[in-house]
Design a protein around this motif. Sequence first.
Motif, PDB file in Angstrom:
ATOM      1  N   ILE A 167      -5.458   2.165   3.071  1.00 52.30           N
ATOM      2  CA  ILE A 167      -5.077   2.587   1.717  1.00 52.30           C
ATOM      3  C   ILE A 167      -5.817   1.718   0.691  1.00 52.30           C
ATOM      4  CG2 ILE A 167      -3.143   2.955   0.114  1.00 52.30           C
ATOM      5  CD1 ILE A 167      -1.319   3.313   2.547  1.00 52.30           C
ATOM      6  N   ASP A 168      -6.487   2.400  -0.231  1.00 54.62           N
ATOM      7  CA  ASP A 168      -7.237   1.711  -1.291  1.00 54.62           C
ATOM      8  C   ASP A 168      -6.323   1.567  -2.510  1.00 54.62           C
ATOM      9  OD1 ASP A 168      -8.868   0.862  -3.279  1.00 54.62           O
ATOM     10  OD2 ASP A 168     -10.467   2.333  -2.908  1.00 54.62           O
ATOM     11  N   LYS A 169      -5.854   0.320  -2.770  1.00 48.59           N
ATOM     12  CA  LYS A 169      -4.904   0.109  -3.860  1.00 48.59           C
ATOM     13  C   LYS A 169      -5.508   0.401  -5.229  1.00 48.59           C
ATOM     14  CE  LYS A 169      -1.790  -3.139  -1.673  1.00 48.59           C
ATOM     15  NZ  LYS A 169      -1.418  -4.531  -1.510  1.00 48.59           N
ATOM     16  N   GLU A 170      -6.834   0.343  -5.338  1.00 51.21           N
ATOM     17  CA  GLU A 170      -7.493   0.655  -6.615  1.00 51.21           C
ATOM     18  C   GLU A 170      -7.245   2.112  -7.012  1.00 51.21           C
ATOM     19  OE1 GLU A 170      -9.259  -1.667  -8.472  1.00 51.21           O
ATOM     20  OE2 GLU A 170      -8.352  -3.023  -6.986  1.00 51.21           O
ATOM     21  N   LYS A 171      -7.259   3.006  -5.994  1.00 52.09           N
ATOM     22  CA  LYS A 171      -7.085   4.435  -6.276  1.00 52.09           C
ATOM     23  C   LYS A 171      -5.611   4.854  -6.260  1.00 52.09           C
ATOM     24  CE  LYS A 171     -11.524   5.968  -4.378  1.00 52.09           C
ATOM     25  NZ  LYS A 171     -12.146   6.684  -3.242  1.00 52.09           N
ATOM     26  N   CYS A 172      -4.756   4.172  -5.530  1.00 55.08           N
ATOM     27  CA  CYS A 172      -3.349   4.575  -5.318  1.00 55.08           C
ATOM     28  C   CYS A 172      -2.535   4.476  -6.613  1.00 55.08           C
ATOM     29  CB  CYS A 172      -2.721   3.678  -4.257  1.00 55.08           C
ATOM     30  SG  CYS A 172      -0.954   3.965  -4.042  1.00 55.08           S
ATOM     31  N   ASN A 173      -1.777   5.556  -6.916  1.00 54.23           N
ATOM     32  CA  ASN A 173      -0.895   5.503  -8.085  1.00 54.23           C
ATOM     33  C   ASN A 173       0.581   5.490  -7.674  1.00 54.23           C
ATOM     34  OD1 ASN A 173      -0.498   8.069  -7.274  1.00 54.23           O
ATOM     35  ND2 ASN A 173      -0.881   9.048  -9.269  1.00 54.23           N
ATOM     36  N   LYS A 174       0.842   5.086  -6.453  1.00 53.82           N
ATOM     37  CA  LYS A 174       2.215   4.885  -5.944  1.00 53.82           C
ATOM     38  C   LYS A 174       3.059   6.177  -5.946  1.00 53.82           C
ATOM     39  CE  LYS A 174       2.239   0.262  -8.040  1.00 53.82           C
ATOM     40  NZ  LYS A 174       2.928  -0.627  -8.985  1.00 53.82           N
ATOM     41  N   CYS A 175       2.401   7.347  -5.793  1.00 54.24           N
ATOM     42  CA  CYS A 175       3.162   8.615  -5.863  1.00 54.24           C
ATOM     43  C   CYS A 175       4.091   8.799  -4.663  1.00 54.24           C
ATOM     44  CB  CYS A 175       2.233   9.814  -6.001  1.00 54.24           C
ATOM     45  SG  CYS A 175       1.342  10.233  -4.474  1.00 54.24           S
ATOM     46  N   GLY A 176       3.737   8.203  -3.507  1.00 55.16           N
ATOM     47  CA  GLY A 176       4.628   8.272  -2.338  1.00 55.16           C
ATOM     48  C   GLY A 176       4.465   9.510  -1.464  1.00 55.16           C
ATOM     49  N   LEU A 177       3.445  10.336  -1.754  1.00 57.00           N
ATOM     50  CA  LEU A 177       3.284  11.541  -0.913  1.00 57.00           C
ATOM     51  C   LEU A 177       2.952  11.171   0.536  1.00 57.00           C
ATOM     52  CD1 LEU A 177       1.494  14.119  -3.236  1.00 57.00           C
ATOM     53  CD2 LEU A 177       3.800  14.271  -2.300  1.00 57.00           C
ATOM     54  N   CYS A 178       2.187  10.104   0.731  1.00 55.71           N
ATOM     55  CA  CYS A 178       1.848   9.677   2.107  1.00 55.71           C
ATOM     56  C   CYS A 178       3.130   9.346   2.874  1.00 55.71           C
ATOM     57  CB  CYS A 178       0.889   8.490   2.079  1.00 55.71           C
ATOM     58  SG  CYS A 178       1.505   7.077   1.147  1.00 55.71           S
ATOM     59  N   TRP A 179       4.025   8.638   2.216  1.00 47.80           N
ATOM     60  CA  TRP A 179       5.308   8.247   2.811  1.00 47.80           C
ATOM     61  C   TRP A 179       6.151   9.480   3.150  1.00 47.80           C
ATOM     62  CZ3 TRP A 179      10.010   8.973  -0.003  1.00 47.80           C
ATOM     63  CH2 TRP A 179      11.143   8.417   0.602  1.00 47.80           C
ATOM     64  N   LEU A 180       6.107  10.454   2.204  1.00 45.62           N
ATOM     65  CA  LEU A 180       6.889  11.681   2.368  1.00 45.62           C
ATOM     66  C   LEU A 180       6.352  12.548   3.511  1.00 45.62           C
ATOM     67  CD1 LEU A 180       9.236  13.109   0.910  1.00 45.62           C
ATOM     68  CD2 LEU A 180       7.546  14.283  -0.492  1.00 45.62           C
ATOM     69  N   TYR A 181       5.015  12.609   3.628  1.00 42.91           N
ATOM     70  CA  TYR A 181       4.407  13.526   4.593  1.00 42.91           C
ATOM     71  C   TYR A 181       4.325  12.958   6.012  1.00 42.91           C
ATOM     72  CZ  TYR A 181       3.112  17.387   1.528  1.00 42.91           C
ATOM     73  OH  TYR A 181       3.156  18.492   0.731  1.00 42.91           O
ATOM     74  N   CYS A 182       4.336  11.656   6.134  1.00 43.08           N
ATOM     75  CA  CYS A 182       4.143  11.058   7.473  1.00 43.08           C
ATOM     76  C   CYS A 182       5.198  11.587   8.450  1.00 43.08           C
ATOM     77  CB  CYS A 182       4.225   9.537   7.418  1.00 43.08           C
ATOM     78  SG  CYS A 182       4.102   8.830   9.088  1.00 43.08           S
ATOM     79  N   ASP A 194       5.981  10.628  11.329  1.00 48.64           N
ATOM     80  CA  ASP A 194       6.584   9.617  12.200  1.00 48.64           C
ATOM     81  C   ASP A 194       7.238   8.475  11.435  1.00 48.64           C
ATOM     82  OD1 ASP A 194       6.439  10.645  14.643  1.00 48.64           O
ATOM     83  OD2 ASP A 194       4.914   9.293  15.440  1.00 48.64           O
ATOM     84  N   VAL A 195       7.458   8.665  10.145  1.00 49.70           N
ATOM     85  CA  VAL A 195       8.074   7.624   9.304  1.00 49.70           C
ATOM     86  C   VAL A 195       7.330   6.300   9.490  1.00 49.70           C
ATOM     87  CG1 VAL A 195      10.300   6.923   8.358  1.00 49.70           C
ATOM     88  CG2 VAL A 195      10.219   8.754  10.028  1.00 49.70           C
ATOM     89  N   ALA A 196       5.999   6.394   9.551  1.00 52.51           N
ATOM     90  CA  ALA A 196       5.198   5.198   9.822  1.00 52.51           C
ATOM     91  C   ALA A 196       4.482   4.694   8.572  1.00 52.51           C
ATOM     92  CB  ALA A 196       4.188   5.474  10.938  1.00 52.51           C
ATOM     93  N   ILE A 197       4.849   5.211   7.389  1.00 46.40           N
ATOM     94  CA  ILE A 197       4.349   4.642   6.136  1.00 46.40           C
ATOM     95  C   ILE A 197       5.520   3.886   5.506  1.00 46.40           C
ATOM     96  CG2 ILE A 197       3.436   5.114   3.823  1.00 46.40           C
ATOM     97  CD1 ILE A 197       1.332   5.937   5.710  1.00 46.40           C
ATOM     98  N   ARG A 198       5.283   2.620   5.228  1.00 47.22           N
ATOM     99  CA  ARG A 198       6.356   1.762   4.721  1.00 47.22           C
ATOM    100  C   ARG A 198       6.206   1.561   3.221  1.00 47.22           C
ATOM    101  NH1 ARG A 198       6.470  -2.723   9.049  1.00 47.22           N
ATOM    102  NH2 ARG A 198       4.544  -3.309   7.994  1.00 47.22           N
ATOM    103  N   PRO A 199       7.276   1.753   2.419  1.00 46.38           N
ATOM    104  CA  PRO A 199       7.180   1.411   1.005  1.00 46.38           C
ATOM    105  C   PRO A 199       7.278  -0.120   0.838  1.00 46.38           C
ATOM    106  CG  PRO A 199       9.341   2.364   1.504  1.00 46.38           C
ATOM    107  CD  PRO A 199       8.591   2.315   2.782  1.00 46.38           C
ATOM    108  N   LEU A 200       6.479  -0.669  -0.027  1.00 42.38           N
ATOM    109  CA  LEU A 200       6.505  -2.118  -0.266  1.00 42.38           C
ATOM    110  C   LEU A 200       7.269  -2.403  -1.564  1.00 42.38           C
ATOM    111  CD1 LEU A 200       2.773  -2.911   0.612  1.00 42.38           C
ATOM    112  CD2 LEU A 200       4.789  -3.155   2.096  1.00 42.38           C
TER     113      LEU A 200
END
Lengths: 397, 95
Positions: free
Chosen positions: B37-52, B54-60
């Motif tokens: 994940i490139d933090k420069e481009k990420c706007n924290k929308c959370g779609l990756c977390w929602l779509y995974c 296997d619940v393998a994306i962790r919110p920080l």
Amino acid sequence: MSKRVALEASFAVAEAARMADVDVTAAYPITPQTHIPERLAEMVADGELDAAYIPVESEHSAMSACLGAAAVGARTFTATAGQGLELMHEVVYVASSMRYPIVMAVCNRALSAPLSVWGDHSDAMAVRDTGWIQVFCQNNQEAFDLTLWAFRVGEDPKVLFPVMVHLDGFTLSHVTEPVILPEQSEVDRFLPKFQYLFALNPDKPMTHGAFGPPEIYSEAKIAQEVAFRKSKEIILQGWNEFGNIFGRHYFPVEQYRTAGAKTLLLTMGSSTETAKIVIDERRDKGEAIGLISLRLWRPFPFEEFRQIVKGAETLIVLDRCISSGMGGPVFSEVRSALYNEVPKPKVVNIIGGLGGRDISENDFEYVIDRSREIAKQGSEKMLETVGVRGKMIGIRG
Amino acid sequence: MVKQLTWIDMEVGNIVKEAGSASFRRTGDWRTERPIIDKEKCNKCGLCWLYCPDVAIRPLENGYYEPDLYYCKGCGICAKACPREAITISEEEEK
């Protein structure tokens, strides 16, 4: 008071399921089993039976729906025959390894091709290794009795295995005979409510049907096998209790005029009753001949079987199925069960009654006489038949 | 390490009586590719977390997300779901 009524074996089986107060039936109609689900559907529609009748689109779905029903602790019943049993084959294994005590009546039917809706034991033998408790019926009363008994044994917390009740297609399924129907109170005394400790429940989530990687599969199968063999104790207890309440007694290996018999004939299912006529005639003439019938097919009753055939010189096994390239499947197992025994009878195999071919009294006369010749010759051709047109020549193993 | 069960330990029908036991299984060792994940481009929308799946994306705590490589199988769904193309899939290298 119990009552004696004229019933088709199919209706007797449906009546047993009704008196057992089944919760769920999922079945797909197939000849010669059709009258069983038809009658159950009618009972549910008429309010005689408070159950869910699931009209599925195939036998594969029928058994799958039964798994789901049993998983939540429902008393579950289904029935099938021949090709239908083959179509549900993979799910049949799942029922036993997940330990769901489903009861299934199988109206034994030949397997295609040629297309045949008529009876033999090919369908039963194809599910021999599926881990179900399996019994064979000789008449309509037994079809009723063993269906009732199947719930009691399968659902016992020490067992938890599905039970298959085999009854010959047409010869039993479509034949009307007198059947003694017990009082509901007697049935209730014999058959307690099904209380499944591991029923799926959203309040206490658990996993049924987890996968088994190589580090656990072997242990899972051995645990299943040990439990399956132990189920024999409850099988016998169930028959004992059945006898006490209903006065009809069942045994893993049924015997008919076997005292002092030098020759034993082994049959399974409805042809046993025809064989009895021939045994009577020969016994009355002084021949030392008797009849045995494997009531319990799985788990195989090694102990009882060996004990009963110990004193015989010749054991004739009539198979209503061919294991291609091998011979009769019952014969193979019976001979293997005796291989290390001393003394043991000579075992002769005759195949007949395929695809609804009648096995008449004359056929049994031939089976007995021919088997004695074979036993005397000491050598065996690998294929001996009864009631098949054309001479068997040059068949070698 | 999961305890080595003997056949005597097996539950009837191999039932697993406690829910959630799949969390003990390290499914991440199937992976041949991993998400970065490139933090420069990420706007924290959370779609990756929602779509995974296997619940393998962790919110920080800082609002960003990171793959949990103990479970992540490298399926690439998060990269497809990301509207800002902030997630790239990179081949695992042998160590």
